[in-house]
Design a protein around this motif. Sequence first.
Motif, PDB file in Angstrom:
ATOM      1  N   THR A  98     -31.564  34.711 -24.184  1.00 27.30           N
ATOM      2  CA  THR A  98     -31.634  34.619 -22.717  1.00 27.30           C
ATOM      3  C   THR A  98     -32.233  35.851 -22.043  1.00 27.30           C
ATOM      4  N   ILE A 189     -19.638  27.980 -14.416  1.00 33.98           N
ATOM      5  CA  ILE A 189     -20.817  28.611 -13.834  1.00 33.98           C
ATOM      6  C   ILE A 189     -20.382  29.282 -12.537  1.00 33.98           C
ATOM      7  N   HIS A 191     -21.710  31.829  -9.106  1.00 33.24           N
ATOM      8  CA  HIS A 191     -22.846  32.334  -8.323  1.00 33.24           C
ATOM      9  C   HIS A 191     -22.329  33.386  -7.342  1.00 33.24           C
ATOM     10  N   VAL A 199     -25.607  35.409 -11.337  1.00 34.26           N
ATOM     11  CA  VAL A 199     -25.383  34.060 -11.851  1.00 34.26           C
ATOM     12  C   VAL A 199     -24.822  34.206 -13.262  1.00 34.26           C
ATOM     13  N   ILE A 201     -22.811  32.106 -16.733  1.00 37.40           N
ATOM     14  CA  ILE A 201     -22.359  30.904 -17.442  1.00 37.40           C
ATOM     15  C   ILE A 201     -21.443  31.364 -18.570  1.00 37.40           C
ATOM     16  N   GLU A 221     -29.856  36.291  -9.729  1.00 36.89           N
ATOM     17  CA  GLU A 221     -30.305  34.954  -9.345  1.00 36.89           C
ATOM     18  C   GLU A 221     -31.824  34.860  -9.268  1.00 36.89           C
ATOM     19  N   CYS A 224     -32.282  33.761 -12.807  1.00 41.51           N
ATOM     20  CA  CYS A 224     -31.337  32.862 -13.475  1.00 41.51           C
ATOM     21  C   CYS A 224     -30.886  31.670 -12.632  1.00 41.51           C
ATOM     22  N   SER A 225     -31.666  31.263 -11.674  1.00 42.53           N
ATOM     23  CA  SER A 225     -31.249  30.163 -10.813  1.00 42.53           C
ATOM     24  C   SER A 225     -31.798  28.807 -11.233  1.00 42.53           C
ATOM     25  N   ASN A 227     -32.755  25.393 -13.306  1.00 43.48           N
ATOM     26  CA  ASN A 227     -32.029  24.513 -14.226  1.00 43.48           C
ATOM     27  C   ASN A 227     -32.442  24.774 -15.670  1.00 43.48           C
ATOM     28  N   LYS A 230     -30.502  27.793 -16.868  1.00 39.94           N
ATOM     29  CA  LYS A 230     -29.088  27.455 -17.049  1.00 39.94           C
ATOM     30  C   LYS A 230     -28.880  26.631 -18.312  1.00 39.94           C
ATOM     31  N   SER A 234     -26.750  28.010 -21.388  1.00 41.16           N
ATOM     32  CA  SER A 234     -25.594  27.235 -21.829  1.00 41.16           C
ATOM     33  C   SER A 234     -25.656  26.971 -23.332  1.00 41.16           C
TER      34      SER A 234
END
Length: 254
Positions: A98, A189, A191, A199, A201, A221, A224-225, A227, A230, A234
Amino acid sequence: MNSKPPEEQSSFERGLAIMMCIASRGELSIAEIATEVGVPASSVYRYVKSLRRLSLVEEHHGSYTPGWRLLEMSGQHLTHTKLAELGVSVLESIVEGTAETAVMTVRSGLNAICLRQVVSPHSLRYSFQINQLLPLHAGAGQRVLLAHAPEQVIAKVLGDRLARYTDKTLSRADLAQQLGRIRQQGQAISHGELNPGAVAIARPVFAGGEIICSLTVAGPETRCSSNAWKHQASQAVRAAADELANAVEFPAAR
């Protein structure tokens, strides 16, 4: 830490002072240790090298943290000792997947503790201090621990005044709802609940049917905002949690 000035301490006393400094502060650089104990950095490095050979301290990217033997000696729970020993490799796998900071937290009473972390390579990043106390109600990793805590712990946290760290810190009603959702979905999650603009997870790690820690990946963010991020985060945290749970349940011979 020691009533004698550094120049009057024996070699043994200086080594103990350095070890105690790392044990109490959790995570320090050579320069920080030298300032704390009043010993030249070159000498600190030699002492730390010996402490590393004995697994009393560990080195991660220039910072020194308590090793598994020191954690055992300090009386911390055996599971925490094992997690500290195994944690860095699984956290590094999250960072590799990540490029954001990965954190391992454990619950201690009505707080969470940052047990281990590996920071993001980016200059703009989020991080904690090793052994830093964190609130159970704010932040993804802490909320995962709360969701799987005993009922009396959950009742106590929900019944107490909930400190607001940002305008996005959850209300009591939202927190109670989120705890059930975490147990259903297997992750949390957040924020900006604890640190503005962050952000995160997180997923729980189980061994013997009990939660033993949470693993979290966190970043700004601005990166890392989406989808896509994320989903990637995840998956990385899930794989790391599975790896750690397996390592704790079925440890290899040391």
